[in-house]
Design a protein around this motif. Structure first.
Motif, short mmCIF file in Angstrom:
data_model
loop_
_atom_site.label_atom_id
_atom_site.label_comp_id
_atom_site.label_asym_id
_atom_site.label_seq_id
_atom_site.Cartn_x
_atom_site.Cartn_y
_atom_site.Cartn_z
N SER A 138 0.72 -1.11 0.06
CA SER A 138 0.07 -0.05 0.10
C SER A 138 0.92 1.22 -0.01
N ILE A 139 0.32 2.34 -0.39
CA ILE A 139 1.01 3.68 -0.52
C ILE A 139 0.91 4.19 0.90
N LEU A 140 1.88 4.52 1.25
CA LEU A 140 1.86 5.59 3.10
C LEU A 140 0.98 6.85 2.52
N SER A 141 -0.08 7.05 3.23
CA SER A 141 -0.73 8.35 3.37
C SER A 141 -0.54 9.28 4.40
N ASP A 142 -1.03 10.45 3.87
CA ASP A 142 -1.08 11.44 5.25
C ASP A 142 -1.73 11.06 6.43
N ALA A 143 -2.84 10.30 6.30
CA ALA A 143 -3.51 9.90 7.64
C ALA A 143 -3.20 8.71 8.14
N SER A 144 -2.16 8.07 7.78
CA SER A 144 -1.80 6.48 8.01
C SER A 144 -1.28 6.64 9.33
N SER A 145 -1.70 5.64 10.30
CA SER A 145 -1.20 5.41 11.68
C SER A 145 -0.20 4.17 11.61
N SER A 146 0.51 3.86 10.44
CA SER A 146 1.36 2.86 10.33
C SER A 146 2.61 3.44 11.26
N SER A 147 3.14 2.18 11.83
CA SER A 147 4.73 2.55 12.52
C SER A 147 5.66 3.31 11.58
N THR A 148 5.56 2.84 10.29
CA THR A 148 6.70 3.25 9.15
C THR A 148 6.49 4.77 9.39
N ARG A 149 5.17 5.35 9.22
CA ARG A 149 5.11 6.88 9.22
C ARG A 149 5.58 7.53 10.39
N GLU A 150 5.33 6.85 11.63
CA GLU A 150 5.88 7.41 12.95
C GLU A 150 7.50 7.58 12.69
N VAL A 151 7.98 6.50 12.03
CA VAL A 151 9.55 6.59 12.01
C VAL A 151 9.94 7.85 11.00
N PHE A 152 9.02 7.91 9.92
CA PHE A 152 9.38 8.85 9.03
C PHE A 152 9.39 10.49 9.66
N ASN A 153 8.43 10.57 10.51
CA ASN A 153 8.15 12.00 11.41
C ASN A 153 9.28 12.17 12.45
N THR A 154 9.99 11.01 13.00
CA THR A 154 11.12 10.86 13.65
C THR A 154 12.23 11.43 12.97
N GLN A 155 12.52 10.77 11.96
CA GLN A 155 13.73 11.03 10.99
C GLN A 155 13.72 12.34 10.42
N SER A 156 12.49 12.74 9.95
CA SER A 156 12.33 14.02 9.60
C SER A 156 12.68 15.35 10.70
N ASP A 157 12.36 15.01 11.69
CA ASP A 157 12.60 15.91 12.76
C ASP A 157 14.24 15.92 13.08
N ASN A 158 14.84 14.48 13.18
CA ASN A 158 16.20 14.45 13.45
C ASN A 158 17.03 14.96 12.19
N ARG A 159 16.64 14.90 11.05
CA ARG A 159 17.66 15.60 10.01
C ARG A 159 17.09 17.11 9.78
N GLY A 160 16.04 17.34 10.12
CA GLY A 160 15.60 18.83 9.67
C GLY A 160 15.23 18.96 8.18
N VAL A 161 14.54 17.41 7.82
CA VAL A 161 14.09 17.49 6.43
C VAL A 161 12.54 17.34 6.40
N PRO A 162 11.94 18.43 6.02
CA PRO A 162 10.23 18.58 5.99
C PRO A 162 9.79 17.68 5.12
N LEU A 163 8.81 16.79 5.25
CA LEU A 163 8.40 15.75 4.73
C LEU A 163 6.82 15.89 4.79
N VAL A 164 5.98 15.59 3.50
CA VAL A 164 4.52 15.65 3.35
C VAL A 164 4.27 14.33 2.67
N PHE A 165 3.01 13.71 2.90
CA PHE A 165 2.72 12.59 2.41
C PHE A 165 1.44 12.84 1.57
N PRO A 166 1.20 12.22 0.33
CA PRO A 166 0.05 12.27 -0.19
C PRO A 166 -1.48 11.81 0.53
#
Length: 370
Positions: A138-166
């Motif tokens: 499946s395609i990871l969406s903006d509203a996803s509660s997947s643990s993968t999305r949570e990890v992306f949020n953490t890495q986005s913060d750690n790196r200072g790389v702003p991310l958005v999802f479809p």
């Protein structure tokens, strides 16, 4: 899981400000970090302060190699000397220590070490990711509660790389499917992406392969070059790692390293100068905003008003890098519009200082404001 997701989204919101009209994001609080600790013990606090120092170095340089620089390693041993304050807080039953550092002294350390400095204004990246969970893709969406999305949020913060999802609503689902991303059918994804505000987009996959996870990613610009018939990837990365978390880290790090090459600027050691101008500056407030903006850019050492004629203001700039670095960085900012280049001879000013005759082209900008 939902509570944990909300916690990380709350933390992420502290660091990134995204305007609905902007294609870039302003990353804030680059001088602080939130580190999980087991208790308030002194030895754990000391370790957490050092980890927080690593975090802010990574946020302000965007590259892992900065952490191994001798000057940074030396400062790490006495990280608390750059600390301005710390405090404990509980989030979702977990204890954290928030550490703040002296931003000016931190940037001075990085400049003296000859390391790149990445400013607050950063590219916004749209992430198209196919994840494979128990053989269901499946395609990871903006509203996803997947643990993968949570990890992306953490890495986005750690790196200072702003991310958005479809959103992956009906509009997205009609244009983009799992196979479009897995097969790197760029045109379909690029067309579907245009409804979103972003500077770059990533097409990526993470899937189990035996005892490991295989990831692949490609980073694309929002628009193809004028002389190109199709979009081509700016970077590609792939590999096999032990966990999904490591795959997400690798994908985010690859994007970060590319952005650093484009937007983070080290001190060249040379006395480089240039001039730029802003047109349609009709109020003193605008002039103050522009000068404040220029003086906080990572490409600029100093900025000062040189000449004014009517509503056009010319600035003298001393640079850390070259002019291309400066203009590439300014082009990223949604508050600025590129007008044209013009020679100094074509501009008549009331001069604030003696000026030699210059034939060099001067880039003209328009300030859209806050």
């Amino acid at each position: 899981m939902l509570r944990s997701m909300c916690r990380y989204l709350m933390i992420f919101a502290l660091f990134v400000s995204i305007s609905p009209l902007a294609t870039a994001a302003e990353v804030n609080k680059l001088d602080e970090s939130l580190v999980a600790v087991e208790s308030r013990a002194n030895n754990l606090r000391s370790q957490a302060i050092k980890q927080a120092f690593k975090d802010v170095v990574l946020k302000n340089t965007g590259t892992e190699t900065a952490l191994t620089h001798p000057d940074v390693v030396k400062q790490l041993a006495k990280a608390s000397s750059l600390m301005t304050q710390y405090g404990y807080q509980e989030l979702d039953g977990e204890l954290f220590i928030q550490v703040n550092f002296d931003h000016k002294r931190l940037i001075s350390l990085l400049r003296q070490a000859g390391l790149p400095v990445w400013g607050k204004q950063r590219p916004l990246t749209l992430m198209w990711l196919v994840e494979d969970i128990e053989n269901e893709r499946s395609i990871l969406s903006d509203a996803s509660s997947s643990s993968t999305r949570e990890v992306f949020n953490t890495q986005s913060d750690n790196r200072g790389v702003p991310l958005v999802f479809p959103l992956m609503d009906l509009d997205d689902a009609m244009q983009v499917g799992v196979n479009d991303i897995r097969g790197q059918f760029t045109d379909n994804v690029a067309n579907a992406s245009l409804r979103y505000q972003f500077n770059y987009f990533i097409m990526a996959t993470i899937a189990p392969q035996g005892s490991v996870f295989r990831y692949q990613m490609a980073l694309y610009p929002r628009e193809r070059a004028d002389d190109a018939s199709q979009l081509t990837p700016l970077i590609n990365a792939n590999g096999e790692v032990a966990t999904v978390e490591k795959a997400v880290t690798a994908i985010t790090a690859a994007a970060s390293e590319y952005y650093v090459s484009q937007y983070a600027i080290a001190d060249s050691g040379e006395k480089l100068t240039t001039k730029i101008a802003f047109t349609d500056v009709s109020h003193m407030k605008q002039l103050v905003e522009i000068e404040t903006y220029l003086n906080q850019l990572s490409a600029i050492k100093t900025a000062s008003v040189a000449r004014v004629e009517g509503t056009t203001v010319e600035f003298n700039l001393a640079l850390f890098g070259n002019e291309d670095d400066l203009h590439r960085l300014m082009k990223l900012d949604p508050r600025i519009e590129v007008i044209k280049s013009i020679t100094a001879d074509d501009m008549e000013y009331a001069s604030f200082e003696p000026m030699a005759k210059v034939e060099k082209q001067i880039q003209i900008y328009y300030w859209k404001g806050q």
